[in-house]
Scaffold this motif. Structure first.
Motif, mmCIF file in Angstrom:
data_model
loop_
_atom_site.group_PDB
_atom_site.id
_atom_site.type_symbol
_atom_site.label_atom_id
_atom_site.label_comp_id
_atom_site.label_asym_id
_atom_site.label_seq_id
_atom_site.Cartn_x
_atom_site.Cartn_y
_atom_site.Cartn_z
ATOM 1 N N MET A 147 0.824 -1.208 0.000
ATOM 2 C CA MET A 147 0.000 0.000 0.000
ATOM 3 C C MET A 147 0.856 1.255 0.000
ATOM 4 S SD MET A 147 -3.274 -1.192 2.336
ATOM 5 C CE MET A 147 -4.379 0.078 1.675
ATOM 6 N N GLN A 148 2.168 1.086 -0.316
ATOM 7 C CA GLN A 148 3.103 2.193 -0.522
ATOM 8 C C GLN A 148 3.021 3.246 0.591
ATOM 9 O OE1 GLN A 148 5.519 2.768 -3.625
ATOM 10 N NE2 GLN A 148 5.404 0.790 -2.603
ATOM 11 N N LEU A 149 3.405 2.828 1.790
ATOM 12 C CA LEU A 149 3.386 3.708 2.944
ATOM 13 C C LEU A 149 4.679 4.500 3.053
ATOM 14 C CD1 LEU A 149 1.871 1.287 5.607
ATOM 15 C CD2 LEU A 149 0.677 2.997 4.233
ATOM 16 N N MET A 150 4.547 5.818 3.215
ATOM 17 C CA MET A 150 5.714 6.639 3.512
ATOM 18 C C MET A 150 6.151 6.365 4.945
ATOM 19 S SD MET A 150 6.595 8.329 0.829
ATOM 20 C CE MET A 150 7.601 9.672 1.475
ATOM 21 N N PRO A 151 7.445 6.513 5.248
ATOM 22 C CA PRO A 151 7.932 6.208 6.597
ATOM 23 C C PRO A 151 7.175 6.920 7.708
ATOM 24 C CG PRO A 151 9.778 6.474 5.106
ATOM 25 C CD PRO A 151 8.549 6.847 4.327
ATOM 26 N N VAL A 152 6.858 8.203 7.535
ATOM 27 C CA VAL A 152 6.139 8.951 8.570
ATOM 28 C C VAL A 152 4.748 8.383 8.778
ATOM 29 C CG1 VAL A 152 5.148 11.185 9.178
ATOM 30 C CG2 VAL A 152 7.444 11.071 8.203
ATOM 31 N N THR A 153 4.065 8.070 7.676
ATOM 32 C CA THR A 153 2.723 7.496 7.766
ATOM 33 C C THR A 153 2.766 6.133 8.427
ATOM 34 O OG1 THR A 153 2.062 8.663 5.741
ATOM 35 C CG2 THR A 153 0.680 6.814 6.452
ATOM 36 N N ALA A 154 3.738 5.330 8.026
ATOM 37 C CA ALA A 154 3.878 3.994 8.617
ATOM 38 C C ALA A 154 4.063 4.093 10.128
ATOM 39 C CB ALA A 154 5.054 3.260 7.979
ATOM 40 N N LYS A 155 4.892 5.018 10.556
ATOM 41 C CA LYS A 155 5.137 5.190 11.989
ATOM 42 C C LYS A 155 3.863 5.615 12.706
ATOM 43 C CE LYS A 155 8.230 7.521 15.253
ATOM 44 N NZ LYS A 155 9.375 8.465 15.392
ATOM 45 N N GLU A 156 3.124 6.549 12.119
ATOM 46 C CA GLU A 156 1.881 7.031 12.724
ATOM 47 C C GLU A 156 0.840 5.916 12.833
ATOM 48 O OE1 GLU A 156 0.624 10.277 10.325
ATOM 49 O OE2 GLU A 156 2.028 11.715 11.230
ATOM 50 N N MET A 157 0.864 4.993 11.870
ATOM 51 C CA MET A 157 -0.111 3.914 11.859
ATOM 52 C C MET A 157 0.369 2.676 12.615
ATOM 53 S SD MET A 157 -2.706 5.175 10.306
ATOM 54 C CE MET A 157 -2.249 6.827 10.868
ATOM 55 N N GLY A 158 1.512 2.792 13.267
ATOM 56 C CA GLY A 158 2.023 1.683 14.069
ATOM 57 C C GLY A 158 2.600 0.538 13.274
ATOM 58 N N ASN A 164 6.485 -6.029 5.212
ATOM 59 C CA ASN A 164 5.744 -7.201 5.670
ATOM 60 C C ASN A 164 4.299 -7.035 5.242
ATOM 61 O OD1 ASN A 164 3.792 -8.224 8.006
ATOM 62 N ND2 ASN A 164 5.552 -9.597 7.939
ATOM 63 N N ALA A 165 3.768 -8.004 4.524
ATOM 64 C CA ALA A 165 2.438 -7.864 3.916
ATOM 65 C C ALA A 165 1.350 -7.581 4.949
ATOM 66 C CB ALA A 165 2.103 -9.123 3.117
ATOM 67 N N ALA A 166 1.318 -8.361 6.023
ATOM 68 C CA ALA A 166 0.263 -8.192 7.027
ATOM 69 C C ALA A 166 0.352 -6.822 7.678
ATOM 70 C CB ALA A 166 0.372 -9.292 8.077
ATOM 71 N N ASP A 167 1.556 -6.415 8.052
ATOM 72 C CA ASP A 167 1.767 -5.132 8.712
ATOM 73 C C ASP A 167 1.404 -3.981 7.779
ATOM 74 O OD1 ASP A 167 2.406 -3.828 11.026
ATOM 75 O OD2 ASP A 167 4.570 -3.984 10.819
ATOM 76 N N ASN A 168 1.820 -4.088 6.530
ATOM 77 C CA ASN A 168 1.569 -3.030 5.555
ATOM 78 C C ASN A 168 0.077 -2.872 5.271
ATOM 79 O OD1 ASN A 168 1.212 -2.040 2.601
ATOM 80 N ND2 ASN A 168 3.303 -1.438 3.121
ATOM 81 N N ILE A 169 -0.599 -3.976 5.030
ATOM 82 C CA ILE A 169 -2.025 -3.915 4.703
ATOM 83 C C ILE A 169 -2.826 -3.377 5.882
ATOM 84 C CG2 ILE A 169 -4.069 -5.325 4.186
ATOM 85 C CD1 ILE A 169 -2.235 -7.107 2.477
ATOM 86 N N ASN A 170 -2.465 -3.799 7.082
ATOM 87 C CA ASN A 170 -3.176 -3.306 8.260
ATOM 88 C C ASN A 170 -2.959 -1.804 8.442
ATOM 89 O OD1 ASN A 170 -4.724 -3.925 10.801
ATOM 90 N ND2 ASN A 170 -2.881 -3.069 11.706
ATOM 91 N N GLY A 171 -1.693 -1.366 8.301
ATOM 92 C CA GLY A 171 -1.404 0.052 8.460
ATOM 93 C C GLY A 171 -1.999 0.909 7.355
ATOM 94 N N GLY A 172 -1.904 0.420 6.120
ATOM 95 C CA GLY A 172 -2.481 1.164 5.002
ATOM 96 C C GLY A 172 -3.991 1.270 5.113
ATOM 97 N N SER A 173 -4.629 0.202 5.565
ATOM 98 C CA SER A 173 -6.087 0.214 5.736
ATOM 99 C C SER A 173 -6.498 1.151 6.860
ATOM 100 C CB SER A 173 -6.592 -1.206 6.012
ATOM 101 O OG SER A 173 -6.307 -2.053 4.924
ATOM 102 N N ARG A 174 -5.703 1.153 7.928
ATOM 103 C CA ARG A 174 -5.981 2.077 9.040
ATOM 104 C C ARG A 174 -5.898 3.519 8.571
ATOM 105 N NH1 ARG A 174 -2.313 0.873 13.938
ATOM 106 N NH2 ARG A 174 -3.793 -0.866 14.084
ATOM 107 N N TYR A 175 -4.900 3.812 7.745
ATOM 108 C CA TYR A 175 -4.743 5.172 7.214
ATOM 109 C C TYR A 175 -5.885 5.522 6.272
ATOM 110 C CZ TYR A 175 -2.442 9.215 5.061
ATOM 111 O OH TYR A 175 -2.143 10.469 4.604
ATOM 112 N N LEU A 176 -6.273 4.579 5.439
ATOM 113 C CA LEU A 176 -7.377 4.820 4.514
ATOM 114 C C LEU A 176 -8.670 5.083 5.277
ATOM 115 C CD1 LEU A 176 -8.296 4.890 1.561
ATOM 116 C CD2 LEU A 176 -8.582 2.405 1.651
ATOM 117 N N ALA A 177 -8.926 4.313 6.338
ATOM 118 C CA ALA A 177 -10.126 4.519 7.157
ATOM 119 C C ALA A 177 -10.092 5.892 7.823
ATOM 120 C CB ALA A 177 -10.228 3.418 8.209
ATOM 121 N N LYS A 178 -8.905 6.299 8.266
ATOM 122 C CA LYS A 178 -8.746 7.617 8.886
ATOM 123 C C LYS A 178 -9.089 8.730 7.892
ATOM 124 C CE LYS A 178 -5.222 10.631 10.924
ATOM 125 N NZ LYS A 178 -3.780 10.768 11.287
ATOM 126 N N LEU A 179 -8.622 8.578 6.650
ATOM 127 C CA LEU A 179 -8.899 9.586 5.629
ATOM 128 C C LEU A 179 -10.385 9.622 5.267
ATOM 129 C CD1 LEU A 179 -5.819 9.038 3.292
ATOM 130 C CD2 LEU A 179 -6.192 10.917 4.909
#
Length: 234
Positions: A147-158, A164-179
């Motif tokens: 989900m192409q997370l920038m380092p700052v966004t990844a950090k904010e989303m935990g 790592n696929a599971a970590d990335n998808i969870n963080g990207g989805s959390r960010y998308l839900a936030k938006l």
């Protein structure tokens, strides 16, 4: 949060230009060094919408960074992208007909959809638009993973490991839900913010007038509708 073990997947290629050697003489010991590659100015597709030569980046036993058109025999390599898969305005891909991927990372996508109250079809559409399901994708500006997370966004989303696929998808989805929450459920604005940043959406009071962002928003919506239809049919 306890994550499931990574699912099996197929890694893909990098797309760079050809101003560096693709094969090296491994019989000669070389000092440790890094070979710098230049990105193609045409992005990840050529003018007819077809991926260019596949090139893999990895370190060999001598610690040398290698760029090769042959797939390495191990999994320790990265995929470098010029830009997100769906961001190139002049791409001639038919987004209404490009093959969908409804199988890869299904467990992770469904878990993230439940946890963040998103449509799994939307998560899959964003993954497709961002990285074309390349788990180890790294963009020229440092965005990483499916989900192409920038380092700052990844950090904010935990997110501890964006590759790592599971970590990335969870963080990207959390960010998308936030938006989506920030923009009151407006999918167009949320997708624009995912691509260009929420500050640009607020600044322009709508989808920013950036060709890449406008192309991205349109293509995510096309993919989303197609994934919804595919999920209903399955």
């Amino acid at each position: 949060m306890k994550l499931s073990p990574p699912e099996q997947h197929q890694s893909d290629s990098v797309v760079l230009n050809n101003d560096y050697p693709l094969e090296q003489d491994t019989s000669v010991k070389a000092p440790k060094r890094s070979i710098k590659a230049s990105y193609s100015e045409n992005g990840i597709l050529n003018d007819i919408g077809v991926e260019k030569r596949r090139v893999y980046q990895y370190q060999n036993a001598d610690g040398i960074t290698v760029f090769s058109d042959k797939s390495p025999q191990h999994n320790d390599y990265q995929v470098l992208l010029y830009e997100c898969f769906a961001c190139r305005p002049e791409s001639t891909i038919d987004w209404y007909k490009i093959p969908l991927n409804t199988a890869d990372y299904k467990h992770f996508v469904n878990n993230a959809a439940r946890q963040h109250k998103l449509d799994a079809a939307l998560i899959r559409a964003v993954i497709h638009a961002e990285s074309a399901f390349k788990e180890k994708a790294v963009s020229r500006v440092g965005a990483k993973g499916l989900m192409q997370l920038m380092p700052v966004t990844a950090k904010e989303m935990g997110v501890l490991d964006s590759l790592n696929a599971a970590d990335n998808i969870n963080g990207g989805s959390r960010y998308l839900a936030k938006l989506l929450k920030q923009f009151k459920g407006d999918l167009e604005l949320a997708c624009a913010a995912y691509n260009a940043g929420p500050s640009n959406v607020l600044k322009h009071n709508g989808v920013p007038p950036f060709p890449e962002t406008q192309a991205y928003v349109k293509r995510v919506q096309i993919l989303y509708k197609r994934y919804q239809k595919a999920h209903r049919a399955s």
